[in-house]
Design an enzyme around this catalytic site. Structure first.
Site, PDB file in Angstrom:
ATOM      1  N   ARG A 117      -5.880   9.543 -10.472  1.00 24.01           N
ATOM      2  CA  ARG A 117      -6.718   9.649  -9.251  1.00 24.01           C
ATOM      3  C   ARG A 117      -5.825  10.018  -8.057  1.00 24.01           C
ATOM      4  O   ARG A 117      -4.776   9.414  -7.844  1.00 24.01           O
ATOM      5  CB  ARG A 117      -7.420   8.316  -8.983  1.00 24.01           C
ATOM      6  CG  ARG A 117      -8.243   8.270  -7.675  1.00 24.01           C
ATOM      7  CD  ARG A 117      -7.461   7.681  -6.522  1.00 24.01           C
ATOM      8  NE  ARG A 117      -8.287   7.465  -5.321  1.00 24.01           N
ATOM      9  CZ  ARG A 117      -7.810   7.145  -4.126  1.00 24.01           C
ATOM     10  NH1 ARG A 117      -6.511   7.020  -3.946  1.00 24.01           N
ATOM     11  NH2 ARG A 117      -8.600   6.957  -3.108  1.00 24.01           N
TER      12      ARG A 117
ATOM     13  N   THR B 123       1.537   6.959   0.513  1.00 26.08           N
ATOM     14  CA  THR B 123       0.701   5.858   0.007  1.00 26.08           C
ATOM     15  C   THR B 123       0.917   5.614  -1.478  1.00 26.08           C
ATOM     16  O   THR B 123       1.365   6.507  -2.204  1.00 26.08           O
ATOM     17  CB  THR B 123      -0.787   6.209   0.222  1.00 26.08           C
ATOM     18  OG1 THR B 123      -1.596   5.066  -0.051  1.00 26.08           O
ATOM     19  CG2 THR B 123      -1.249   7.332  -0.682  1.00 26.08           C
TER      20      THR B 123
ATOM     21  N   THR C 255      -5.881   6.796   7.205  1.00 20.80           N
ATOM     22  CA  THR C 255      -5.660   5.761   6.187  1.00 20.80           C
ATOM     23  C   THR C 255      -7.039   5.226   5.804  1.00 20.80           C
ATOM     24  O   THR C 255      -8.014   5.458   6.511  1.00 20.80           O
ATOM     25  CB  THR C 255      -4.790   4.608   6.728  1.00 20.80           C
ATOM     26  OG1 THR C 255      -5.442   4.020   7.855  1.00 20.80           O
ATOM     27  CG2 THR C 255      -3.407   5.077   7.135  1.00 20.80           C
ATOM     28  N   GLY C 256      -7.087   4.489   4.715  1.00 24.21           N
ATOM     29  CA  GLY C 256      -8.380   3.955   4.273  1.00 24.21           C
ATOM     30  C   GLY C 256      -8.899   4.730   3.075  1.00 24.21           C
ATOM     31  O   GLY C 256      -8.137   5.437   2.399  1.00 24.21           O
TER      32      GLY C 256
ATOM     33  N   SER D  75       0.815  -1.221   0.000  1.00 24.60           N
ATOM     34  CA  SER D  75       0.000   0.000   0.000  1.00 24.60           C
ATOM     35  C   SER D  75       0.847   1.268   0.000  1.00 24.60           C
ATOM     36  O   SER D  75       0.301   2.366   0.040  1.00 24.60           O
ATOM     37  CB  SER D  75      -0.905   0.002   1.234  1.00 24.60           C
ATOM     38  OG  SER D  75      -0.149   0.172   2.420  1.00 24.60           O
TER      39      SER D  75
ATOM     40  N   THR E  65      -1.850   2.598   2.916  1.00 21.64           N
ATOM     41  CA  THR E  65      -1.258   3.875   3.365  1.00 21.64           C
ATOM     42  C   THR E  65      -0.560   3.747   4.720  1.00 21.64           C
ATOM     43  O   THR E  65      -0.910   2.889   5.523  1.00 21.64           O
ATOM     44  CB  THR E  65      -2.355   4.973   3.504  1.00 21.64           C
ATOM     45  OG1 THR E  65      -3.166   4.976   2.349  1.00 21.64           O
ATOM     46  CG2 THR E  65      -1.796   6.339   3.761  1.00 21.64           C
TER      47      THR E  65
HETATM   48  N1  GLY Z   1      -5.964   6.790   1.908  1.00 25.41           N
HETATM   49  C1  GLY Z   1      -5.311   6.470   0.731  1.00 25.41           C
HETATM   50  C2  GLY Z   1      -6.067   6.721  -0.489  1.00 25.41           C
HETATM   51  O1  GLY Z   1      -7.286   6.648  -0.502  1.00 25.41           O
HETATM   52  O2  GLY Z   1      -5.458   6.949  -1.513  1.00 25.41           O
END
Ligand code: GLY
Length: 362
Positions: A236, A226, A259-260, A69, A208
């Site tokens: 993106r 991340t 994170t997430g 990640s 992340t």
């Molecule tokens: N939290 C990392 C992402 O959505 O890219």
């Protein structure tokens, strides 16, 4: 909702830290941050700067091929290219740096710091951020590992059109698991590797690492880095490089990170919301829970939709009180629930503590 055991566990850690105020250094991070917290603490103990400490910490994950990640070995975008996001905030100088959609550079956290130190800008993105990084001596390299390349290929093979057709198979097998058809496509791959790759194809990661530090002088800094959402559309950008979403530090108050699923965080400006909550007197755990409630409110608290993602927040107050919190109590994989945790180091060995949470998966 938060259960009693979790609440007490969170409060106990927090109370302990509160007694000491900022008389000792504390580092907290997402659950992949055990080694980073230890590294950051080592640097704090030797008198190093809080930002240097957290960056050296997360560099461990950025260069770890097994953390899929973050950095090297991070899962790529839909075209098989690893695109990295990161940001840093330095409490003592109140400065920030950020980089988004950076390709081919293993340490986006360092690039974010270079942007902070060497320019009067805060954020750079894409090809021009890469050119900037190269001008400052960062080495360009392929960030795909054999493992992440295979995971990407398996994800592509899993894609089907509306009739269930995949260009990668004759359609005579009925995929649903990494069975014979996948092994035929990738004969060199072990069943374990294919099982991992299939899991990632079915459940894209938003892993992340976020890491926050407080030293004995009351100085604070933070970093978030991340590879973002796996299989994303190129370009993106998630929450991680967004100052105020993936990270916010005001050492007069505290620091927070996330994170997430970044899209949800951006919509509540999570890290800034948490720091502002603490500024207005909320304890870190309440500040985090309030932020999670804002995420939930954006879906009218509809758990059938909220269950499709997870998001985690981390908060460290200037007096050393801290909390980690998640939307859900854990993550279910292959019928097993693993609880959400976060990493803490307050001078000894790094440990994982339970996150408080808003909702319980049954
Ligand atoms: N939290 C990392 C992402 O959505 O890219």
């Amino acid at each position: 909702m938060v259960n009693r055991r979790q609440w007490l566990a969170g409060s106990a850690g927090a109370a302990l830290a509160a007694q000491s105020g900022a008389a000792r250094s504390i580092v907290i991070a997402s659950s992949n941050g055990l080694r980073p917290c230890a590294k950051a603490m080592e640097i704090l103990r030797s008198g190093g700067d809080t930002l240097d400490a957290v960056i050296a910490g997360v560099n461990i994950q950025e260069e770890d091929p097994d953390d899929d990640s973050v950095g090297y070995g991070g899962l790529p975008n839909e075209e098989g290219v690893v695109e990295l996001d990161a940001c840093v905030m330095h409490g003592p100088t109140r400065r920030a740096g950020s980089v988004a959609s950076l390709r081919n550079i293993k340490y986006p956290s360092k690039v974010a710091k270079t942007i902070m130190e060497q320019t009067d800008h805060v954020m750079m993105a894409g090809d021009n951020a890469l050119r900037f990084a190269k001008a400052f001596g960062y080495k360009e390299e392929n960030l795909l590992t054999e493992k992440s390349r295979l995971a990407w290929l398996v994800w592509k093979a899993s894609l089907r059109d509306a009739r269930g057709h995949s260009n990668w198979s004759d359609g005579l097998d009925a995929p649903g698991k990494p069975t014979a058809w996948l092994q035929r496509l990738f004969p060199e791959a072990s069943p374990e590797l294919l099982a991992y790759a299939w899991d990632r194809a079915m459940h894209p990661v938003t892993g992340t690492i976020n890491c926050l530090a407080l030293n004995v002088k009351g100085e604070m800094s933070g970093v978030t880095t991340t590879s973002g959402l796996s299989w994303k559309i190129p370009g993106r950008v998630g929450d991680s490089p967004i100052i105020g979403a993936g990270l916010y530090v005001d050492q007069d108050v505290g620091a927070a990170g996330s994170t997430g699923r970044g899209e949800e965080n951006i919509r509540v400006a999570g890290a800034h919301t948490i720091v502002e909550n603490m500024r207005h007197g909320m304890a870190p755990k309440d500040a985090v829970l309030d932020c999670l409630k804002r995420v939930s409110r954006n879906y009218n608290r509809d758990k059938s939709r909220l269950t499709k993602f997870d998001i985690n927040f981390y908060a460290l107050r200037k007096d050393g009180v801290y909390a980690g919190g998640s939307l859900w109590n854990g993550q279910t994989r292959q019928g097993k629930l693993s609880p959400r945790r976060f990493a803490v180091n307050d001078g000894g060995q790094s440990r994982l503590e339970d996150c408080i949470y808003l909702y319980e998966r049954r």
